[in-house]
Enzyme design. Structure first.
Site, PDB file in Angstrom:
ATOM      1  N   GLY A 144      30.689   0.401  51.334  1.00  0.00           N
ATOM      2  CA  GLY A 144      31.844   1.286  51.282  1.00  0.00           C
ATOM      3  C   GLY A 144      32.050   1.962  52.620  1.00  0.00           C
ATOM      4  O   GLY A 144      31.222   1.858  53.529  1.00  0.00           O
ATOM      5  N   ALA A 193      34.025   9.148  55.226  1.00  0.00           N
ATOM      6  CA  ALA A 193      34.512   9.952  56.326  1.00  0.00           C
ATOM      7  C   ALA A 193      33.581   9.856  57.523  1.00  0.00           C
ATOM      8  O   ALA A 193      33.965  10.152  58.638  1.00  0.00           O
ATOM      9  CB  ALA A 193      34.634  11.404  55.870  1.00  0.00           C
ATOM     10  N   ASP A 205      33.564  17.719  50.621  1.00  0.00           N
ATOM     11  CA  ASP A 205      34.311  16.492  50.331  1.00  0.00           C
ATOM     12  C   ASP A 205      33.932  15.919  48.965  1.00  0.00           C
ATOM     13  O   ASP A 205      33.565  14.762  48.838  1.00  0.00           O
ATOM     14  CB  ASP A 205      34.067  15.460  51.444  1.00  0.00           C
ATOM     15  CG  ASP A 205      35.141  14.367  51.453  1.00  0.00           C
ATOM     16  OD1 ASP A 205      36.149  14.520  50.723  1.00  0.00           O
ATOM     17  OD2 ASP A 205      34.953  13.365  52.163  1.00  0.00           O
TER      18      ASP A 205
END
Ligand SMILES: *[C@@H]1O[C@H](CO)[C@@H](O)[C@H](O)[C@H]1NC(C)=O
Ligand SMILES: *[C@@H]1O[C@H](CO)[C@@H](O)[C@H](O)[C@H]1NC(C)=O
Ligand SMILES: *[C@@H]1O[C@H](CO)[C@@H](O)[C@H](O)[C@H]1NC(C)=O
Ligand SMILES: *[C@@H]1O[C@H](CO)[C@@H](O)[C@H](O)[C@H]1NC(C)=O
Ligand SMILES: *[C@@H]1O[C@H](CO)[C@@H](O)[C@H](O)[C@H]1NC(C)=O
Ligand SMILES: *[C@@H]1O[C@H](CO)[C@@H](O)[C@H](O)[C@H]1NC(C)=O
Ligand SMILES: *[C@@H]1O[C@H](CO)[C@@H](O)[C@H](O)[C@H]1NC(C)=O
Ligand SMILES: *[C@@H]1O[C@H](CO)[C@@H](O)[C@H](O)[C@H]1NC(C)=O
Ligand SMILES: *[C@@H]1O[C@H](CO)[C@@H](O)[C@H](O)[C@H]1NC(C)=O
Ligand SMILES: *[C@@H]1O[C@H](CO)[C@@H](O)[C@H](O)[C@H]1NC(C)=O
Ligand SMILES: *[C@@H]1O[C@H](CO)[C@@H](O)[C@H](O)[C@H]1NC(C)=O
Ligand SMILES: *[C@@H]1O[C@H](CO)[C@@H](O)[C@H](O)[C@H]1NC(C)=O
Length: 807
Positions: free
Chosen positions: A525, A528, A642
């Site tokens: 994946g 950020a 986040d």
């Protein structure tokens, strides 16, 4: 008091002098001490037995207080204080002036006090004595014994020693570890002598693997004793005088032989003899033993048997077992054959139970072996060929046991991990068919990438098939058993070698990680902070890892990186992904995490099939607890910044694990908002990021609220292809539904949720509290957790939105 002190010091100095020059034989006067670091002992008048410190083999400079056969070349230990509790070199054993026998450190910490074992008080002791029988006694003025080691046997009994009803022996952990092991000998109150395995944590006894024939029907005659008489015979004596011999063999005169009977760490109880005259080459020889065959005797549903899990047991000439690993397994601890074996790979069942795996695996035949009691399927009538095929195609099957004629029909038992009570014996008329990896095969697990959409449906399918989930659970439970067993073993070694064990993260070289990820090949994946790759570490038990390559790290953040890594690695919580290690090499900054087999919450939640309501609830609760830990319970408060479903991962038991925490500092000089822009992800970002307000833990509470709505409704926070425009923004729609009392619309075709509207309402209310525009109105994560768990009432939330004219 003040004048007594120098006197005392003088006294102990004298004793030191004395004990340095002479070995004490027989009587030990009160006030005498033994020190671990001198070689002295208290010896019995004949010199046959000695009492003192023995150094444990190994690196730790540790000792046990023991009694041993002083004239036998190996100085066989027959008793230890406090069940072999290891003490450091500066310890001493003291027979105090009032007759107490204590084991203590140089600073005076008392490790063990003999009198405390039976609450002896108000007696006048006269002397201690190491007797020729091997009994260490403390005698009173009238010569009766106040305390004797014979009353507190460890794993060995000696002639003239008696075990009363409810008395017991406990085996030691291993040959050189005197702490309590897995096996026990008991004399029950109905006269039965039994041997059993037990669970080491709770001391819970499992079913006996040996029961003597010595009990009587009438319990009133049952005042039993197990006697090791001075002629060297062991028998059970009934109150009325009749006896039941355990020693059947002929016994040589005890004037020429030593005797002992020991319950070994492998579960065998053996009476031994040893000639007293010494040529230096004599050994202990077996007189008799129980059970007849330990390898076939330990049939209990629980426990591993004498050899540990996944191993086989083979009876040796001396009636003691030797252990080994079957094909596809290797010793967990290469130095300890009794600690069980580990599987060469961790088998994962993903696409239902039957995946064609013939290409990766093959069957190796292992004749005359069996692992009774652990089958999960019996197939009969079945041929051997069918049995092989059936195991190959079944991802749960580790071994199939076949019993029958060579080509004809018979029975086939399929087994999964962990295997227990394994035996290898010419008399076993069965063949074990082990499924092993082909020599060149590598495990080709379809990756559960969070970016690959096509895998998600099958993943969720396999989760939702009830039976499959159950089997998954059982399989995971099996693995946990092994891990637990390893952990326990570790615990024992830790206890034996007390040292400060730091849990620093491991440092890897870039090359290590390049190899582990096969050149950063398989992407899991993108976040950020950079790309995450799947990797495989060469050793270790669960060795799949996720390697995160940080790309936007501050240039001169060298020291900060180290600090952050150590902060992150000190956060341990079951709802957080664990950091295992890092790499800090020039421009290369990488973090190594546990690999989470079930992917992210995002793919779980927004896949084709809706996950079960209960499972979603568990996940929501788990995330709340994880965040609470980050905010309030770990040593340095961590604001995640986040929180979103992509950053929540699911482990093998679908427990939610928060990832990417603690990284905010690596990107910014401090944890407040900077001009460089908003951190976090659209849709989950708290409004204060856009206003000129400080960023606090409440930003995570906001994101959690949004995500909680997503978990309840199983939809994304923003979806613009909705039929009705007012449903596009989840937080708006959810509040509208709540205000208008139409909560049912939020979970429209979710039967499970609709049958539990009370819970749905509570969760929505909690979520609305969390998404308040005004940070101070949002509850803390602790309060959120309490509300979710029903400990705290949830009051009606106000409208979360500050009027838009504000912005
Ligand atoms: C130990 O002391 C007792 C009582 O004082 C005495 O009867 C016995 O003979 C002594 N034993 C030895 C070996 O000195
Ligand atoms: C203690 O005894 C052992 C073996 O008998 C010997 O190797 C060691 O040197 C002795 N230590 C001292 C301090 O006497
Ligand atoms: C010796 O003293 C103890 C108590 O100290 C007492 O219980 C015991 O009966 C006495 N024995 C004899 C033989 O006097
Ligand atoms: C003796 O007692 C134990 C436990 O109380 C029991 O399991 C066992 O069956 C008894 N033995 C006989 C022969 O009654
Ligand atoms: C106990 O007695 C029964 C029958 O009397 C016998 O079958 C069994 O082998 C005996 N067990 C032992 C351990 O002696
Ligand atoms: C066993 O002894 C007790 C008292 O010692 C008595 O009350 C009980 O009736 C006796 N039981 C049998 C079966 O004889
Ligand atoms: C010890 O036990 C054996 C077997 O029961 C018996 O023959 C012997 O006489 C006993 N010895 C003593 C000293 O009681
Ligand atoms: C003692 O009890 C046992 C078991 O009930 C019996 O067989 C034996 O005859 C008794 N012995 C005596 C001396 O009473
Ligand atoms: C026990 O063994 C001793 C010595 O072998 C023997 O003399 C005695 O008769 C035996 N007793 C029983 C009850 O079998
Ligand atoms: C031990 O050694 C002696 C003489 O050195 C010898 O006679 C005896 O047979 C040996 N015993 C064993 C068991 O090897
Ligand atoms: C002494 O102990 C070692 C290791 O435990 C063993 O190999 C050896 O056979 C023993 N020797 C004797 C004489 O018992
Ligand atoms: C397996 O590997 C060996 C040596 O690495 C090689 O000789 C052999 O051809 C390989 N077999 C297959 C089927 O790939």
């Amino acid at each position: 008091m003040a004048s007594a002190l120098p006197h005392l010091i003088c006294c102990s100095f004298l004793i030191l002098l004395l004990s340095a020059t002479a070995q004490t034989y027989g009587n030990v006067s009160l006030g005498t001490s033994l020190f671990a670091d001198d070689n002295l002992s208290w010896t019995s008048p004949s010199g046959d037995f000695a009492f003192g410190f023995r150094r444990l083999p190994g690196d730790g400079d540790l000792f046990v207080l023991a009694i041993w056969f002083a004239k036998v070349p190996n100085k066989t230990i027959v008793w230890t204080a406090k069940n072999g509790y290891p003490v450091p070199r500066d310890s001493k054993a003291e027979l105090t002036t009032n007759g107490e026998l204590v084991l203590k450190s140089s600073e005076g910490t008392v490790y063990w006090d003999a009198w405390k074992t039976e609450n002896i008080e108000n007696v006048e002791a006269a002397y201690g004595a190491m007797l020729d029988t091997g009994n260490f006694v403390i005698a009173s003025k009238n010569s009766s014994y106040i305390w004797e080691s014979f009353k507190y046997p460890t794993d060995t009994i000696l002639p003239t020693q008696v075990i009363g009803v409810k008395g017991q022996l406990s085996s030691r952990g291993s040959e050189n570890n005197y702490l309590i092991g897995r096996f026990e000998l008991h004399l029950l109150d109905n006269g039965s002598l039994v041997l059993n395995q037990m669970d080491l944590q709770t001391k819970f006894p499992y079913a006996a693997y040996y029961v003597s024939n010595t009990s009587v029907a009438n319990p009133n005659e049952s005042s039993y004793r197990m006697v090791f008489n001075e002629s060297g015979y062991i028998y059970i004596q009934i109150k009325n005088g009749s006896i039941s011999n355990l020693t059947q063999a002929n016994i040589f005169p005890p004037t020429e032989f030593y005797y002992r009977a020991t319950l070994h760490f492998d579960g065998v109880f053996i009476q031994y003899s040893h000639p007293k005259t010494s040529h230096g080459n004599e050994t202990w020889s077996r007189v008799w033993s129980i059970p007849d065959n330990i390898c076939v005797a330990t049939y209990s549903t629980y426990g591993s048997g004498p050899c540990g899990f996944n191993s086989y047991c083979k009876l040796g000439q001396d009636m003691r077992p030797s252990c080994g690993c079957p094909p596809g397994f290797s010793l967990l601890d290469p130095n300890d054959q009794f600690n069980g074996c580990k599987h060469q790979y961790v088998q994962e069942c993903k696409e239902g139970r039957s995946g064609a795996m013939d290409d990766q695996f093959e069957i190796i035949e292992f004749p005359h072996a069996d692992w009774p009691l652990t089958a999960y399927e019996e197939l009969s009538p079945y041929t051997k060929y069918e049995c092989r095929k059936s195991c190959l195609r079944d991802c749960f099957c580790v071994v199939a046991i076949f019993s029958g004629t060579k080509e004809g029909e018979g029975s086939c038992w399929k087994k999964r991990l962990p295997l227990s009570n394994g035996k290898l014996d010419k008399g076993v008329n069965r063949i074990a068919l082990f499924k092993v990896l082909k020599p060149n095969a590598s495990l080709r697990n379809p990756p559960h990438s969070v970016t690959k959409k096509n895998n998600e449906s099958t993943l969720i399918l396999s989760i939702l098939l009830g039976g499959s989930a159950l089997f998954n659970f059982l399989f995971v439970a099996a693995i946990f058993l092994i891990v637990f067993y390893m952990f326990h073993k570790k615990l024992l070694t830790l206890r034996q070698f007390p040292s400060t064990l730091e849990t620093n993260p491991q440092s890897f070289t870039y090359k290590d990680l390049e190899e582990a990820t096969d050149g950063f090949k398989e992407e899991l994946g993108r976040g950020a902070f950079g790309i995450v790759y799947k990797g495989l570490l060469p050793s270790g038990f669960r060795n799949h890892v996720a390697v995160k390559k940080l790309d936007k790290v501050l240039e001169e953040g060298e020291k900060e990186f180290k600090t952050e890594v150590s902060v992150i690695s000190q956060t341990h919580h079951k709802n957080l992904v664990r950091l295992l290690g890092f790499c800090d090499e020039g421009e290369h900054r990488l973090l190594v995490y546990e690999y989470m087999i079930n992917g992210s919450l995002s793919s779980f939640l927004f896949g084709i099939l809706r996950p079960a309501w209960k499972e979603r609830l568990q996940i929501a609760f788990g995330i709340a607890r994880g965040l609470m830990y980050l905010h309030e319970e770990c040593s340095t408060q961590i604001i995640h910044c986040d929180i979103k479903p992509q950053n929540i991962l699911l482990d093998e038991s679908f427990t939610a694990r928060i990832s990417d925490f603690g990284l905010a500092k690596l990107l910014m000089s401090n944890q407040t908002r900077t001009r460089t822009g908003v951190r976090g992800t659209k849709g989950y970002v708290a409004p204060e990021w856009f206003r000129n307000k400080p960023v606090t833990v409440k930003v995570d509470v906001y994101s959690f609220g949004v995500m909680l709505l997503e978990i309840i409704c199983c939809r994304k926070s923003t979806e613009f292809n909705m039929k009705k425009e007012e449903e596009a923004i989840l937080v708006d729609w959810a509040f509208d539904c709540y205000r208008d009392g139409r909560l049912g619309k939020l979970v429209e075709d979710d039967e499970e949720a609709r049958s539990n509207m009370k819970m749905v309402e509570k969760l929505i209310m909690v979520a609305i509290w969390c998404i308040q525009d005004e940070p101070s109105l949002r509850p803390s994560m602790k309060k959120v957790t309490l509300m979710l768990e029903g400990v705290v009432e949830v009051s009606a939330p106000p409208c979360p939105f500050i009027l838009s004219s504000f912005s």
